[in-house]
Design an enzyme around this catalytic site. Structure first.
Site, mmCIF file in Angstrom:
data_model
loop_
_atom_site.group_PDB
_atom_site.id
_atom_site.type_symbol
_atom_site.label_atom_id
_atom_site.label_comp_id
_atom_site.label_asym_id
_atom_site.label_seq_id
_atom_site.Cartn_x
_atom_site.Cartn_y
_atom_site.Cartn_z
ATOM 1 N N LYS A 77 0.867 -1.186 0.000
ATOM 2 C CA LYS A 77 0.000 0.000 0.000
ATOM 3 C C LYS A 77 0.891 1.220 0.000
ATOM 4 O O LYS A 77 2.020 1.164 0.509
ATOM 5 C CB LYS A 77 -0.848 0.027 1.283
ATOM 6 N N GLY A 177 -20.503 6.581 2.883
ATOM 7 C CA GLY A 177 -19.474 6.877 1.878
ATOM 8 C C GLY A 177 -20.002 6.562 0.493
ATOM 9 O O GLY A 177 -19.786 5.464 -0.034
ATOM 10 N N GLY A 179 -19.206 6.854 -2.526
ATOM 11 C CA GLY A 179 -18.141 7.071 -3.498
ATOM 12 C C GLY A 179 -18.051 5.896 -4.454
ATOM 13 O O GLY A 179 -19.062 5.237 -4.756
ATOM 14 N N VAL A 181 -16.979 2.862 -4.256
ATOM 15 C CA VAL A 181 -17.456 1.559 -3.779
ATOM 16 C C VAL A 181 -18.941 1.640 -3.403
ATOM 17 O O VAL A 181 -19.756 0.828 -3.848
ATOM 18 C CB VAL A 181 -16.634 1.086 -2.556
ATOM 19 N N GLY A 182 -19.268 2.628 -2.586
ATOM 20 C CA GLY A 182 -20.612 2.724 -2.017
ATOM 21 C C GLY A 182 -21.708 2.843 -3.061
ATOM 22 O O GLY A 182 -22.721 2.131 -3.002
HETATM 23 P P1 NAD Z 1 -14.088 7.406 -2.711
HETATM 24 O O1 NAD Z 1 -13.171 8.525 -2.386
HETATM 25 O O2 NAD Z 1 -14.581 7.235 -4.094
HETATM 26 O O3 NAD Z 1 -15.393 7.493 -1.784
HETATM 27 C C1 NAD Z 1 -15.312 7.654 -0.423
HETATM 28 C C2 NAD Z 1 -16.592 8.328 0.034
HETATM 29 O O4 NAD Z 1 -16.561 8.395 1.448
HETATM 30 C C3 NAD Z 1 -16.779 9.755 -0.462
HETATM 31 O O5 NAD Z 1 -18.116 9.919 -0.869
HETATM 32 C C4 NAD Z 1 -16.500 10.614 0.769
HETATM 33 O O6 NAD Z 1 -17.208 11.840 0.761
HETATM 34 C C5 NAD Z 1 -16.991 9.689 1.841
HETATM 35 N N1 NAD Z 1 -16.477 9.951 3.165
HETATM 36 C C6 NAD Z 1 -15.231 10.290 3.560
HETATM 37 N N2 NAD Z 1 -15.203 10.484 4.882
HETATM 38 C C7 NAD Z 1 -16.457 10.240 5.327
HETATM 39 C C8 NAD Z 1 -17.075 10.264 6.584
HETATM 40 N N3 NAD Z 1 -16.384 10.571 7.680
HETATM 41 N N4 NAD Z 1 -18.388 9.967 6.658
HETATM 42 C C9 NAD Z 1 -19.107 9.650 5.551
HETATM 43 N N5 NAD Z 1 -18.567 9.602 4.333
HETATM 44 C C10 NAD Z 1 -17.277 9.906 4.235
HETATM 45 O O7 NAD Z 1 -13.366 6.094 -2.149
HETATM 46 P P2 NAD Z 1 -13.618 4.589 -2.562
HETATM 47 O O8 NAD Z 1 -12.689 4.222 -3.648
HETATM 48 O O9 NAD Z 1 -15.070 4.354 -2.705
HETATM 49 O O10 NAD Z 1 -13.092 3.834 -1.265
HETATM 50 C C11 NAD Z 1 -13.875 3.756 -0.074
HETATM 51 C C12 NAD Z 1 -13.285 2.685 0.827
HETATM 52 O O11 NAD Z 1 -13.310 1.439 0.137
HETATM 53 C C13 NAD Z 1 -11.836 2.862 1.259
HETATM 54 O O12 NAD Z 1 -11.695 2.313 2.552
HETATM 55 C C14 NAD Z 1 -11.049 2.043 0.264
HETATM 56 O O13 NAD Z 1 -9.817 1.620 0.775
HETATM 57 C C15 NAD Z 1 -12.004 0.874 0.110
HETATM 58 N N6 NAD Z 1 -11.830 0.104 -1.126
HETATM 59 C C16 NAD Z 1 -11.962 0.716 -2.340
HETATM 60 C C17 NAD Z 1 -11.863 -0.065 -3.483
HETATM 61 C C18 NAD Z 1 -12.119 0.529 -4.840
HETATM 62 O O14 NAD Z 1 -12.211 -0.240 -5.807
HETATM 63 N N7 NAD Z 1 -12.278 1.831 -4.969
HETATM 64 C C19 NAD Z 1 -11.569 -1.428 -3.392
HETATM 65 C C20 NAD Z 1 -11.444 -2.005 -2.133
HETATM 66 C C21 NAD Z 1 -11.597 -1.222 -1.006
#
Ligand code: NAD
Length: 368
Positions: A77, A177, A179, A181-182
């Protein structure tokens, strides 16, 4: 010395690299945890407030995730300290400086993570010749756009729901979140009949028992707006997402958001961990004791890295989706069955599965 080795155990980390280029305004940390299964793979996170310890814990999670998914990769990482929303020219400069600094660390293949995306990986590939999660223009499978991780989270829910007799038709989903993933997890679950009743981003929580409009919310976010800019639904503080009663609560934001002091507020039946390390150990134990099924991060959210690994080997998007579906369904079932059989936390069962695969790989290596 003690500080540097505080994370060291049987499995790693093999290297912790501190990068500081004052003239480029670059401060970064790379952790290569365990490379027994192959070169370390793990995302590049850009955030202003990430510690070396968090970077190590995320790298270790990647070791387990890659091994559990049967990928020929170890875990790593990296973290670039900075605001991911900085002007794009500045971001390119910093990401390219980072790529230059890791160019000769061949045992680490970067991928996207929070604060970085396909375009950033294109810059890294340009500087170093290696990166995963690339833009489609240079042969990548756009894993954020297609929602590879969210697709895997939905497959996990499909299997885990069967363990508690949860009918997905009408099941209430909450996403912390909204974003990469969500929003895709919510979308793929909605295709199975669930209803998104709550979602949050860093600006606040949106709640509507009648169901939130996923397409409208995704469009809003694509315009760079916040969920609270949505005209309908009840607007609550970001933290209030913990209090919304639901069947499936998906953490998809930052680490350690569910802790001993707030776990009592969750009213849900199933938690597939979209985010990495979203719960402390105490919180996960408390949920398990209450009968909430928690599918650990490195099982539930492996879709992105599976997709990236398939892309790295020249595979197609179709192959990526098929592999994600098959591996995540199999692992979710194996982990939840073992957890029931051995009366242990799903995380303990998942760790046993991943550790067994890493140890088998380590046995083939000269330096174990
Ligand atoms: P992203 O930046 O696209 O989305 C993250 C979201 O979380 C954003 O909408 C942001 O506003 C929100 N957020 C941040 N702090 C917050 C809080 N305190 N309360 C509520 N919402 C909050 O990131 P992502 O790529 O979706 O990643 C999210 C998580 O998933 C991370 O832990 C990342 O390591 C994990 N992850 C991502 C992937 C991937 O394919 N993107 C794969 C495996 C794991």
């Amino acid at each position: 010395m003690e500080d540097l080795f505080q994370f060291a155990d049987t499995f790693g980390p093999a290297r912790i690299i501190h990068i500081h280029r004052p003239a480029a305004g670059l401060k970064a940390i790379v952790v290569i945890d365990n490379t027994a299964c192959g070169p370390a793979v793990g995302g590049v996170r850009m955030a202003p407030d990430v510690s070396a310890e968090e970077c190590f814990r995320l790298a270790r999670t990647m070791t387990w995730k890659n091994a559990a998914a049967g990928l020929p990769h170890g875990g790593g990482k990296s973290v670039i300290f900075g605001d991911p929303h900085m002007p794009i020219d500045r971001k390119e400069q910093i990401v390219r400086a980072f790529a230059g600094a890791i160019a000769d660390i061949a045992g680490y293949i970067p991928g996207p993570d929070m604060g970085t995306d396909e375009l950033c990986m294109g810059w890294v590939k340009d500087e170093t010749g290696r990166a995963m999660g690339l833009p489609s223009a240079i042969g990548g499978i756009p894993l954020y756009e297609i929602g590879a991780t969210g697709f895997g989270v939905a497959a996990c829910v499909d299997v885990a729901g069967g363990f508690i007799g949860l009918d997905l038709k009408g099941a209430r989903v909450v996403v912390q979140g909204f974003g990469a993933v969500g929003k895709h997890a919510a979308r793929f679950l909605a295709e199975k009949g669930t209803v998104l009743v709550g979602a949050s981003d860093s600006g606040g929580t949106l709640y509507d028992l009648a169901g939130l409009d996923l397409t409208a919310l995704s469009a809003l976010k694509a315009e760079g707006k916040r969920l609270h800019d949505y005209p309908r639904g009840q607007k609550l503080p970001a933290d209030a997402v913990l209090d919304i009663e639901c069947d499936i609560w998906i953490p998809a934001a930052r680490p350690d958001v569910v802790r001993a002091d707030n776990v009592g507020r969750l009213k849900t039946r199933l938690m597939p961990q979209g985010a990495n390390i979203p719960c402390t150990a105490e919180a996960e134990k408390a949920l398990h004791e209450r009968g909430v099924i928690v599918v650990p991060d490195f099982i539930a959210n492996a879709g992105g890295v599976i997709c990236a690994s398939i892309e790295y080997r020249g595979g197609t998007q179709r192959a990526a989706f098929d592999t994600i579906d098959e591996r995540i369904r199999t692992n979710t079932r194996l982990v939840l069955e073992a957890s029931r059989r051995n009366k242990e936390l799903p995380r303990a069962a998942a760790l046993a599965l991943a550790e067994q695969r890493v140890r088998a790989a380590m046995a083939t290596r000269r330096w174990r």
